[in-house]
Design a protein around this motif. Structure first.
Motif, mmCIF file in Angstrom:
data_model
loop_
_atom_site.group_PDB
_atom_site.id
_atom_site.type_symbol
_atom_site.label_atom_id
_atom_site.label_comp_id
_atom_site.label_asym_id
_atom_site.label_seq_id
_atom_site.Cartn_x
_atom_site.Cartn_y
_atom_site.Cartn_z
ATOM 1 N N MET A 271 0.855 -1.181 0.000
ATOM 2 C CA MET A 271 0.000 0.000 0.000
ATOM 3 C C MET A 271 0.896 1.238 0.000
ATOM 4 N N SER A 272 0.523 2.262 -0.709
ATOM 5 C CA SER A 272 1.306 3.500 -0.687
ATOM 6 C C SER A 272 1.351 4.043 0.737
ATOM 7 N N ASP A 273 2.446 4.705 1.060
ATOM 8 C CA ASP A 273 2.675 5.146 2.439
ATOM 9 C C ASP A 273 2.035 6.509 2.688
ATOM 10 N N ASP A 274 0.728 6.469 2.922
ATOM 11 C CA ASP A 274 0.009 7.672 3.318
ATOM 12 C C ASP A 274 -1.181 7.251 4.167
ATOM 13 N N GLU A 275 -2.040 8.184 4.534
ATOM 14 C CA GLU A 275 -3.106 7.889 5.493
ATOM 15 C C GLU A 275 -4.319 7.217 4.865
ATOM 16 N N PRO A 277 -7.272 8.213 3.180
ATOM 17 C CA PRO A 277 -8.575 8.675 3.691
ATOM 18 C C PRO A 277 -9.757 7.988 3.022
ATOM 19 N N GLU A 278 -9.535 7.321 1.882
ATOM 20 C CA GLU A 278 -10.636 6.630 1.205
ATOM 21 C C GLU A 278 -11.065 5.364 1.936
ATOM 22 N N LEU A 279 -10.219 4.852 2.851
ATOM 23 C CA LEU A 279 -10.558 3.659 3.614
ATOM 24 C C LEU A 279 -11.369 4.028 4.847
ATOM 25 N N ASP A 280 -12.215 3.123 5.301
ATOM 26 C CA ASP A 280 -13.012 3.389 6.503
ATOM 27 C C ASP A 280 -12.300 2.895 7.763
ATOM 28 N N PHE A 281 -11.003 2.620 7.664
ATOM 29 C CA PHE A 281 -10.181 2.239 8.812
ATOM 30 C C PHE A 281 -8.783 2.778 8.598
ATOM 31 N N ASP A 282 -8.005 2.824 9.656
ATOM 32 C CA ASP A 282 -6.614 3.263 9.560
ATOM 33 C C ASP A 282 -5.757 2.062 9.159
ATOM 34 N N PRO A 283 -4.974 2.158 8.091
ATOM 35 C CA PRO A 283 -4.194 0.991 7.632
ATOM 36 C C PRO A 283 -3.127 0.534 8.629
ATOM 37 N N LEU A 284 -2.813 1.362 9.627
ATOM 38 C CA LEU A 284 -1.835 0.959 10.635
ATOM 39 C C LEU A 284 -2.490 0.287 11.837
ATOM 40 N N ASP A 285 -3.798 0.122 11.819
ATOM 41 C CA ASP A 285 -4.555 -0.487 12.912
ATOM 42 C C ASP A 285 -4.465 -1.999 12.798
ATOM 43 N N THR A 287 -5.956 -4.293 14.334
ATOM 44 C CA THR A 287 -7.207 -5.046 14.476
ATOM 45 C C THR A 287 -7.936 -5.148 13.144
ATOM 46 N N LYS A 288 -7.294 -4.699 12.081
ATOM 47 C CA LYS A 288 -7.919 -4.679 10.762
ATOM 48 C C LYS A 288 -7.125 -5.506 9.744
ATOM 49 N N ILE A 289 -7.865 -6.012 8.755
ATOM 50 C CA ILE A 289 -7.285 -6.696 7.602
ATOM 51 C C ILE A 289 -7.345 -5.757 6.408
ATOM 52 N N TRP A 290 -6.298 -5.748 5.599
ATOM 53 C CA TRP A 290 -6.357 -4.998 4.340
ATOM 54 C C TRP A 290 -7.149 -5.844 3.334
ATOM 55 N N PRO A 291 -8.216 -5.331 2.764
ATOM 56 C CA PRO A 291 -9.031 -6.122 1.824
ATOM 57 C C PRO A 291 -8.196 -6.611 0.641
ATOM 58 N N ARG A 292 -8.287 -7.911 0.360
ATOM 59 C CA ARG A 292 -7.475 -8.497 -0.710
ATOM 60 C C ARG A 292 -7.881 -8.001 -2.087
ATOM 61 N N PRO A 425 -6.791 8.245 20.923
ATOM 62 C CA PRO A 425 -7.058 7.104 20.050
ATOM 63 C C PRO A 425 -6.987 7.507 18.589
ATOM 64 N N ILE A 426 -6.773 6.536 17.701
ATOM 65 C CA ILE A 426 -6.808 6.839 16.281
ATOM 66 C C ILE A 426 -8.227 7.261 15.903
ATOM 67 N N GLU A 427 -8.353 7.987 14.809
ATOM 68 C CA GLU A 427 -9.648 8.584 14.479
ATOM 69 C C GLU A 427 -10.590 7.604 13.785
ATOM 70 N N ARG A 428 -10.089 6.788 12.881
ATOM 71 C CA ARG A 428 -10.946 5.850 12.142
ATOM 72 C C ARG A 428 -10.896 4.486 12.815
ATOM 73 N N GLN A 429 -11.707 4.283 13.836
ATOM 74 C CA GLN A 429 -11.672 3.037 14.591
ATOM 75 C C GLN A 429 -12.515 1.940 13.938
ATOM 76 N N ASN A 430 -13.738 2.240 13.588
ATOM 77 C CA ASN A 430 -14.623 1.287 12.893
ATOM 78 C C ASN A 430 -14.475 -0.120 13.479
ATOM 79 N N ASN A 431 -14.844 -0.260 14.738
ATOM 80 C CA ASN A 431 -14.559 -1.478 15.485
ATOM 81 C C ASN A 431 -15.357 -2.704 15.038
ATOM 82 N N TYR A 432 -16.463 -2.496 14.304
ATOM 83 C CA TYR A 432 -17.383 -3.597 14.074
ATOM 84 C C TYR A 432 -17.448 -4.102 12.631
ATOM 85 N N ALA A 433 -17.157 -3.253 11.645
ATOM 86 C CA ALA A 433 -17.443 -3.605 10.252
ATOM 87 C C ALA A 433 -16.718 -4.873 9.812
ATOM 88 N N GLN A 434 -15.418 -4.945 10.053
ATOM 89 C CA GLN A 434 -14.668 -6.109 9.564
ATOM 90 C C GLN A 434 -15.021 -7.381 10.335
#
Length: 493
Positions: A271-275, A277-285, A287-292, A425-434
């Protein structure tokens, strides 16, 4: 007289032992005398032959092998993304040592327990060691390292009853919504791998690849088992555990002895090294999977395990891994869990094994890598690192002799970071979607097993904890929450 084919028993000082059956005593009945040097040395070493077990990942099994690079990452030359030498050439082989482990149980606990599995690989590269320290599941319970002692304490035995209590576990998890994704994986059939050969591995944390031009991208690592991926139900695990606490270690050892060498293909997501914003989660979180579908798996190489250890203590108990052990071309990201782990892992090795744990053969780089430092002393030091032509100089810089800094002709990757210093805390938590997406991706059997396992454990919890967990699961997926509630006899509002 001792010979290689008929060695004579000696002390650690090299003295021949003429009697290893009796102590020296006053008469045949005793008392024993104090100058029993061989006995005192033997028993005092025996008293100390166990080192403190790991707080986590106490039970594990080690094997050796090799990693063979494809020379490409996906369809591109490896050099497109990273200058790490072990990836650059098709067919290039790098020795590896891997330790599989359970996380929560003690050193003699069951390998059939519901528990994440450690998947730690030590690459012995020409540029020194690289440790990829991960788990079999792709996510973790928490996203900030300050909570690591808390999550582990909740999963470990009660400090009073010394029993692992579901009420304690789900008390913590019900107050930690980010854990729902990990719990969904852990209480599914993936939570008890059939054995070490039939489980995947994941780096979990996010790293960076850096190429010769000093360009960086974010990267996640994945090990895909070539034996397939297979788990156990609670009933199957209980049947195994009734007669064997170490079935997974035995399975791996015997497979290698038979010449059935297990393999895992290393894949990466980039993934390109930036934040982003188009994702509904933080890529550095973590607790999340990067969608294949957005960030496909790109094959990098194949790992084969083909040799068993020769001594459990030296090669298993004393092997040490750390998330900060990287080689040129692989770098840290700003992942808040990764930064915390990088301190903790090396710190605990110095506590467990000692300040000179890196001098042990199992932890040293391979023989063609010259270790040159100005470090010395400390407990159990049994060698001096290379200091160049003048052993009197153990500092840098020096105009007399001594060690010099490495050539800095490479392009350093320099990400730009700005912001207030905060505890937030990070801003884009989205704890439930994934967690909901994972639930819906499971087969009917996997969903049924997940619900059964959660209900069996939550039924041992206080009602208010059950209700909080049902609330969280309902946020993940309506069916998910409803079925857990029904199993517990709770109404769903």
């Amino acid at each position: 007289m001792s010979s290689p084919d008929k060695p004579t028993l000696t002390t650690r000082q090299g003295h021949p032992v003429h009697n290893n059956q009796q102590q020296r005593t006053v008469g045949s009945r005793g008392p024993a005398t104090l100058e029993n040097y061989h006995f005192l040395e033997k028993i005092s070493h025996f008293d100390r032959e166990r080192i403190p077990e790991r707080v986590v990942h106490a039970r594990g099994f080690v094997a050796h092998g090799e990693f063979e690079a494809y020379g490409t990452i996906g369809d591109e030359p490896a050099s497109t993304y990273t200058r790490a030498k072990l990836f650059q050439t098709k067919g290039k082989k790098t020795p590896v040592t891997i330790r599989f482990s359970t996380v929560i149980g003690g050193r003699d606990s069951s390998e059939a327990a519901r528990d994440p599995r450690g998947f730690a690989v030590k690459f012995r590269t020409e540029d020194g060691n690289w440790d990829m320290v991960g788990n079999n599941l792709q996510v973790f319970f928490i996203r900030d390292a300050i909570k690591f002692p808390d999550v582990i304490h909740s999963l470990k035995p009660d400090p009073v009853t010394f029993r692992q209590e579901p009420n304690r576990i789900f008390d913590f998890m019900s107050n930690t919504p980010e854990s729902m994704h990990m719990l969904t994986w852990l209480f599914s059939p993936y939570g008890i791998p059939k054995n070490y050969r039939t489980m995947r591995g994941s780096g979990v944390n996010t790293y960076r690849f850096v190429n010769d031009r000093g360009e960086g991208v974010l990267v996640k690592f994945h090990w895909l088992s070539q034996q397939g991926e297979e788990g156990l139900t609670e009933a199957q695990a209980a049947e195994i555990q009734a007669t064997d606490l170490g079935h997974a270690s035995r399975d791996l050892y015997e497979a290698i002895e038979r010449g059935e060498y297990p393999q895992w293909e290393l894949n990466v997501q980039i993934m390109s090294d930036d934040e982003h914003p188009e994702l509904d989660f933080d890529p550095l979180d973590d607790t999340k999977i990067w969608p294949r579908e957005q960030f496909p798996y790109l094959p990098v190489g194949m790992m084969t395990l083909n040799r068993n250890i020769s001594d459990h203590h030296n090669e298993n108990e004393q092997i040490a891994f750390g998330t900060g052990v990287l080689v040129d071309g692989i770098d840290f990201s700003d992942d808040k869990m990764l930064v915390g782990r990088t301190f903790s892992y090396s710190d605990t090795q110095r506590y467990r094994v000692g300040p000179n744990y890196l001098q042990l053969p199992i932890n040293r780089p391979r023989e063609d890598v010259l270790v040159s430092t100005n470090q010395g002393g400390g407990q159990m030091s049994y060698g001096v690192d290379n200091r160049g032509a003048n052993p009197h100089v153990n500092y840098e810089p020096s105009s007399i002799a001594g060690l010099r800094e490495a050539d800095e002709s490479y392009r350093e990757y320099r990400p730009f970071v700005s912001g207030h210093i905060v505890k937030a805390p990070i801003e884009r938590q989205n704890n439930y979607a994934q967690a909901g997406e994972t639930f819906r991706s499971f087969t009917d059997f996997e969903r049924d097993d997940l619900i059964t396992n959660l209900v069996n454990n939550l039924s041992q919890c206080d009602k208010h904890i059950q209700e909080k967990m049902v609330h969280h699961f309902t946020q993940c997926d309506e069916e998910y929450g409803r079925r857990v509630a029904e199993g517990l006899g709770l109404a769903v509002s």
